[in-house]
Design a protein around this motif. Structure first.
Motif, PDB file in Angstrom:
ATOM      1  N   VAL A  23       0.857  -1.188   0.000  1.00 35.89           N
ATOM      2  CA  VAL A  23       0.000   0.000   0.000  1.00 35.89           C
ATOM      3  C   VAL A  23       0.890   1.234   0.000  1.00 35.89           C
ATOM      4  O   VAL A  23       1.741   1.397   0.883  1.00 35.89           O
ATOM      5  CB  VAL A  23      -0.945   0.017   1.217  1.00 35.89           C
ATOM      6  N   GLY A  24       0.721   2.071  -1.000  1.00 34.64           N
ATOM      7  CA  GLY A  24       1.474   3.312  -1.101  1.00 34.64           C
ATOM      8  C   GLY A  24       0.590   4.517  -0.838  1.00 34.64           C
ATOM      9  O   GLY A  24      -0.631   4.414  -0.701  1.00 34.64           O
ATOM     10  N   GLN A  25       1.222   5.676  -0.752  1.00 35.04           N
ATOM     11  CA  GLN A  25       0.507   6.928  -0.549  1.00 35.04           C
ATOM     12  C   GLN A  25       0.899   7.894  -1.659  1.00 35.04           C
ATOM     13  O   GLN A  25       2.067   8.289  -1.770  1.00 35.04           O
ATOM     14  CB  GLN A  25       0.847   7.542   0.807  1.00 35.04           C
ATOM     15  N   LEU A  26      -0.057   8.250  -2.505  1.00 34.50           N
ATOM     16  CA  LEU A  26       0.201   9.243  -3.544  1.00 34.50           C
ATOM     17  C   LEU A  26       0.258  10.630  -2.927  1.00 34.50           C
ATOM     18  O   LEU A  26      -0.425  10.920  -1.940  1.00 34.50           O
ATOM     19  CB  LEU A  26      -0.892   9.188  -4.617  1.00 34.50           C
ATOM     20  N   ALA A  41      10.818   0.568   2.160  1.00 35.35           N
ATOM     21  CA  ALA A  41      10.512   1.925   1.708  1.00 35.35           C
ATOM     22  C   ALA A  41      10.857   2.071   0.234  1.00 35.35           C
ATOM     23  O   ALA A  41      11.926   1.622  -0.210  1.00 35.35           O
ATOM     24  CB  ALA A  41      11.276   2.959   2.534  1.00 35.35           C
ATOM     25  N   MET A  42       9.953   2.689  -0.530  1.00 34.31           N
ATOM     26  CA  MET A  42      10.179   2.892  -1.962  1.00 34.31           C
ATOM     27  C   MET A  42       9.578   4.213  -2.399  1.00 34.31           C
ATOM     28  O   MET A  42       8.614   4.712  -1.806  1.00 34.31           O
ATOM     29  CB  MET A  42       9.542   1.759  -2.771  1.00 34.31           C
ATOM     30  N   LEU A  43      10.160   4.771  -3.450  1.00 31.11           N
ATOM     31  CA  LEU A  43       9.574   5.920  -4.132  1.00 31.11           C
ATOM     32  C   LEU A  43       8.638   5.426  -5.221  1.00 31.11           C
ATOM     33  O   LEU A  43       8.945   4.446  -5.918  1.00 31.11           O
ATOM     34  CB  LEU A  43      10.653   6.784  -4.778  1.00 31.11           C
ATOM     35  N   LEU A  44       7.523   6.084  -5.404  1.00 35.43           N
ATOM     36  CA  LEU A  44       6.632   5.835  -6.533  1.00 35.43           C
ATOM     37  C   LEU A  44       6.887   6.919  -7.565  1.00 35.43           C
ATOM     38  O   LEU A  44       6.848   8.118  -7.240  1.00 35.43           O
ATOM     39  CB  LEU A  44       5.174   5.857  -6.080  1.00 35.43           C
ATOM     40  N   LEU A  45       7.164   6.519  -8.794  1.00 30.53           N
ATOM     41  CA  LEU A  45       7.610   7.436  -9.843  1.00 30.53           C
ATOM     42  C   LEU A  45       6.800   7.224 -11.112  1.00 30.53           C
ATOM     43  O   LEU A  45       6.236   6.145 -11.334  1.00 30.53           O
ATOM     44  CB  LEU A  45       9.091   7.217 -10.156  1.00 30.53           C
ATOM     45  N   VAL A  46       6.759   8.258 -11.941  1.00 31.63           N
ATOM     46  CA  VAL A  46       6.241   8.128 -13.309  1.00 31.63           C
ATOM     47  C   VAL A  46       7.253   8.767 -14.243  1.00 31.63           C
ATOM     48  O   VAL A  46       8.001   9.675 -13.843  1.00 31.63           O
ATOM     49  CB  VAL A  46       4.859   8.791 -13.476  1.00 31.63           C
ATOM     50  N   SER A  93      14.468   9.659 -16.932  1.00 29.62           N
ATOM     51  CA  SER A  93      14.004  10.723 -16.035  1.00 29.62           C
ATOM     52  C   SER A  93      12.634  10.355 -15.456  1.00 29.62           C
ATOM     53  O   SER A  93      11.735   9.934 -16.198  1.00 29.62           O
ATOM     54  CB  SER A  93      13.891  12.054 -16.789  1.00 29.62           C
ATOM     55  N   TYR A  94      12.501  10.552 -14.160  1.00 30.65           N
ATOM     56  CA  TYR A  94      11.247  10.238 -13.489  1.00 30.65           C
ATOM     57  C   TYR A  94      10.942  11.327 -12.463  1.00 30.65           C
ATOM     58  O   TYR A  94      11.847  11.891 -11.844  1.00 30.65           O
ATOM     59  CB  TYR A  94      11.331   8.881 -12.771  1.00 30.65           C
ATOM     60  N   GLN A  95       9.654  11.593 -12.299  1.00 29.38           N
ATOM     61  CA  GLN A  95       9.238  12.485 -11.227  1.00 29.38           C
ATOM     62  C   GLN A  95       8.466  11.700 -10.178  1.00 29.38           C
ATOM     63  O   GLN A  95       7.781  10.720 -10.482  1.00 29.38           O
ATOM     64  CB  GLN A  95       8.404  13.650 -11.745  1.00 29.38           C
ATOM     65  N   ARG A  96       8.607  12.138  -8.960  1.00 35.48           N
ATOM     66  CA  ARG A  96       7.952  11.468  -7.831  1.00 35.48           C
ATOM     67  C   ARG A  96       6.453  11.747  -7.852  1.00 35.48           C
ATOM     68  O   ARG A  96       6.007  12.866  -8.119  1.00 35.48           O
ATOM     69  CB  ARG A  96       8.557  11.971  -6.527  1.00 35.48           C
ATOM     70  N   VAL A  97       5.666  10.699  -7.514  1.00 38.69           N
ATOM     71  CA  VAL A  97       4.225  10.866  -7.333  1.00 38.69           C
ATOM     72  C   VAL A  97       3.764  10.326  -5.980  1.00 38.69           C
ATOM     73  O   VAL A  97       2.602  10.454  -5.626  1.00 38.69           O
ATOM     74  CB  VAL A  97       3.416  10.199  -8.467  1.00 38.69           C
ATOM     75  N   GLY A  98       4.672   9.691  -5.228  1.00 39.24           N
ATOM     76  CA  GLY A  98       4.273   9.166  -3.931  1.00 39.24           C
ATOM     77  C   GLY A  98       5.349   8.303  -3.319  1.00 39.24           C
ATOM     78  O   GLY A  98       6.511   8.300  -3.756  1.00 39.24           O
ATOM     79  N   VAL A  99       4.974   7.551  -2.294  1.00 44.99           N
ATOM     80  CA  VAL A  99       5.920   6.718  -1.561  1.00 44.99           C
ATOM     81  C   VAL A  99       5.143   5.555  -0.933  1.00 44.99           C
ATOM     82  O   VAL A  99       3.935   5.661  -0.707  1.00 44.99           O
ATOM     83  CB  VAL A  99       6.637   7.556  -0.476  1.00 44.99           C
TER      84      VAL A  99
END
Length: 740
Positions: free
Chosen positions: A659-662, A697-702, A712-718
């Motif tokens: 379960v992540g948090q945007l 722990a992980m970064l959520l990226l697009v 190149s990726y930008q963060r959208v959540g974790v």
């Protein structure tokens, strides 16, 4: 001749007369006095209700000496105005104690005035709380049908005089006891090591206000020799909630310049009433304490000054001051600090009930003043507090003193003085300075994460000041890390994060997803908390163990383009000057960091064959805690998204869920968004990839196609703490990616 009355009949006649007197209604009060069996003092009906609570407590203690619990609530007065009338017109000492308890809980003058407002007149209820240690207190509330409007606590003691009282001290009155505050300030200067340990340098601020006789002040250049000065930390106020004329007056207090120099009207003596009321009273307080220089940002940073440079000097401005005066009682700069405080307009005395209980007012905890006052909502005041070795918090009904060695609260009648601390408590405002001095790297990084949590919930009049408002903290942090004599300094400031613990700093999250179009992506990169909108609650303190696969590679892009030349300007040949300048240069360069390259294990967040399902179809409550039930989807890869708070779930077919948090919600309207708006559109969830930061722990990226950098990726959540899927990255490739 009639028989002479016996002494007994005299007594009975007197008692009957007294009973008749005490049972008569008090004119226009709605109150009825009763003759208490507990104590010869006059007591109102509310006192009788409290005595009933005490009887209840005594019964419980006779049954079990270590009983702990709370009594049923009892209504002791119809409303605060009735309590106030009983305290002032009839002299009921119990009601005076209760009235003062409510007033002492109010941080600002406005809060105290709200107690008397017609809309807030609801019944006052009391509950007796008994602890297993034998202590007890009376919890008071004023409740409307919808909510608790006010609360207060009165301590109950079996001792007539608490140990902590200092009878030599004069009691507080309607006006603050500045003599006692002066003794506290002087005592710290003479007996503590705050000045010798934590004063940053002998340099004065660029400009100071000199306090002159006859209510006049003068703006002067900081003298070459060190002088004693006070710093004012206050809230300008919200221009949207005050009359335009007031905001114009606050803004107009700023010092104008001609050809880079302050105007003559400020360089020559001018009356203090040219300044807003909070500043006027701060000047009077400073002079009353024997300090005749004061620094006020709006006045002492003239318009047209190099604001970036001044902001990076805040660790000196606050660190070198005699103390910082925090205007906790003010909601805006036109509020008074000096006024008749309602808690002390009525004299009180020790109040006994049932021959064994004494009611005592207790000081509001300093942390409540720190975290709930209007000044705590202003972003600039965070570093003003954390960089100050000595602080006076000027609350609505009393002042508080805090330094590294003690905390003191202004004493009133029959109140406690807070004890001197032998060691610095964790909640001490000066903890950041203490850790900078001790150089404990792990705790220093934890303290920075605490600063981030406190900072992101605050507001800024100018969002462009996002980094400037904590520049002094960043300089002080860097110099603490770099001042240990090492020749190889690896630490670097990266848009509000720190390189030496970069994975940990990247793992911040929002408490709930926020509106994306209010983000500050033009100010900071997506991976920095500084890119979030203002006044967002963040979380930074989840347990974290770094991954051995994560590595910081390099900074790849800094704006402005010539930012690398900033560090070159520090080489003056003077080691002490170069050390100070380097911290400022690192902070200045760090504001402009936009792209970094990192390495770590990498994979999709949602499997390509995953089935989209609704959040409601799987969410279940288990023992009052949120959980999931996947029984309706055996052997399927799934993903779901909570559109209310931004939670997102991914589950592979035969594995546990993550379960992540945007960071951002999906906009609910059709308004266009600019290219920097970093949210995941509905239907694009399978584009999310993830980069491992720590073991859980992980970064959520697009993908970020707007940048020219490869991968190149930008963060959208974790996602943090996914214990049901510890092997999420097992066997995944390690890749170098650019975070934008």
């Amino acid at each position: 001749m009639p028989t002479q009355p016996t002494p007994r009949s005299h007594a009975l006649t007197a008692m009957a007369a007294m009973r008749k007197f005490f049972q008569a209604p008090v004119l226009n009060s709605g109150l009825l006095w009763v003759l208490s069996d507990e104590d010869p003092l006059r007591q109102c009906r509310g006192c009788g209700e409290i005595c009933e609570l005490l009887r209840w407590g005594e019964v419980q203690r006779r049954r079990e000496s270590t009983f702990q619990g709370s009594s049923p609530p009892r209504t002791i007065h119809s409303n605060f105005l009735e309590l106030d009338h009983c305290a002032s017109k009839t002299g009921c000492d119990t009601c005076r104690t209760l009235r003062r308890a409510f007033l002492l809980e109010q941080i600002t003058r406005h809060d105290a005035e709200r107690l008397r407002h017609a809309d807030n007149q609801w019944p006052i209820c009391a509950v007796l709380n008994l602890s297993s240690s034998g202590d007890c207190d009376l919890a008071l509330t004023i409740k409307s049908p919808k909510a608790i409007l006010f609360s207060a606590t009165v301590h109950l003691s079996n001792d007539a005089r608490p140990i902590g009282q200092t009878p030599k001290e004069a009691p507080s009155g309607p006006r603050s006891n500045l003599n006692s505050l002066r003794r506290v300030v002087d005592g710290c200067h003479r007996h503590h090591e705050c000045s010798s340990r934590y004063r940053w340098s002998c340099r004065n601020p660029t400009w100071l206000l000199k306090i002159l006789p006859n209510n006049r002040v003068q703006l002067i250049a900081g003298p070459p020799e060190a002088v004693d000065y006070v710093v004012l930390s206050y809230s300008w106020g919200n221009p949207a909630t005050m009359p335009a004329a007031q905001w114009a007056r606050i803004k107009g207090a700023g010092t104008k310049t001609i050809n880079g120099q302050p105007v003559p009207e400020r360089l020559n003596p001018f009356p203090v009433w040219d300044l807003p009321e909070t500043m006027q009273d701060a000047i009077e307080i400073s002079a009353s304490l024997g300090v005749f220089y004061i620094w006020i940002d709006n006045v002492c940073i003239p318009k047209g000054t190099n604001w970036d440079m001044e902001a990076s000097l805040m660790h000196e401005v606050y660190g070198n001051s005699v103390f910082t005066l925090v205007a906790s009682s003010s909601t805006k700069a036109t509020d008074r600090l000096l006024y008749d405080r309602q808690a002390w307009t009525q004299r009180g005395k020790a109040c006994p009930l049932r021959d064994m209980w004494w009611l005592r007012n207790i000081p509001m905890p300093l942390d409540r003043v720190r975290f709930e006052s209007p000044v705590s909502l202003r972003a600039w005041t965070l570093q003003e507090e954390r960089l100050s070795p000595r602080i006076v918090y000027w609350a609505g009904q009393r002042w508080y003193w805090s330094c590294l060695e003690c905390q003191v609260v202004e004493m009133g009648e029959f109140d406690w003085v807070s004890p001197v601390a032998d060691t610095t408590p964790r909640s001490c405002p000066q903890r950041f300075l203490e850790l900078c001095r001790s150089g404990d790297e792990d705790l220093l990084h934890e303290e920075w994460l605490d600063i981030v949590e406190a900072y992101t919930r605050r507001d800024l009049v100018a969002p462009r000041d996002r980094f400037l408002a904590i520049a002094g903290l960043a300089v002080r942090f860097y110099n603490a890390k770099a001042g240990n004599g090492g020749t190889v300094i690896t630490e670097d400031y990266l848009a509000g994060l720190w390189k030496d613990n970069f994975a940990r700093h990247l793992a911040w999250s929002v408490a709930s997803a926020v509106e994306p179009r209010e983000n500050l992506r033009r100010t900071a990169p997506s991976w920095s908390w500084a890119s979030l909108p203002l006044q967002v609650q963040t979380r930074t303190k989840a347990p974290f163990k770094p991954s051995e696969h994560f590595k910081f590679i390099a900074v790849r892009h800094v704006e402005p383009a010539d930012a690398d030349t900033v560090l070159a300007r520090t080489n003056t040949g003077d080691p002490s000057t170069d050390f100070i300048n380097r911290g400022r240069a690192v902070e200045e360069r760090g504001r402009g960091v936009k792209v970094v390259e990192v390495q770590g294990r990498f994979r999709r967040f949602v499997s390509e064959d995953a089935l989209e399902i609704s959040w409601d179809s799987i969410e279940r409550k288990r023992d009052g805690r949120p959980g999931f039930d996947f029984g309706a989807f055996p052997g399927r890869s799934l993903y779901a998204r909570n559109e209310v708070n931004g939670s997102i779930l991914s589950k592979d077919a035969h594995s546990g869920e993550v379960v992540g948090q945007l960071d951002y919600l999906t906009p609910t309207d059709e308004k266009p968004t600019h290219q920097y708006t970093p949210y995941v559109q509905v239907g694009d969830e399978k584009e999310i990839v993830c980069l491992e930061l720590g073991e859980l722990a992980m970064l959520l990226l697009v993908p970020d196609h707007s940048q020219g950098w490869p991968e190149s990726y930008q963060r959208v959540g974790v996602a943090i703490g996914y214990a049901n899927r510890k092997g999420f990255f097992y066997g995944c490739e390690t890749r170098n990616v650019h975070l934008t």
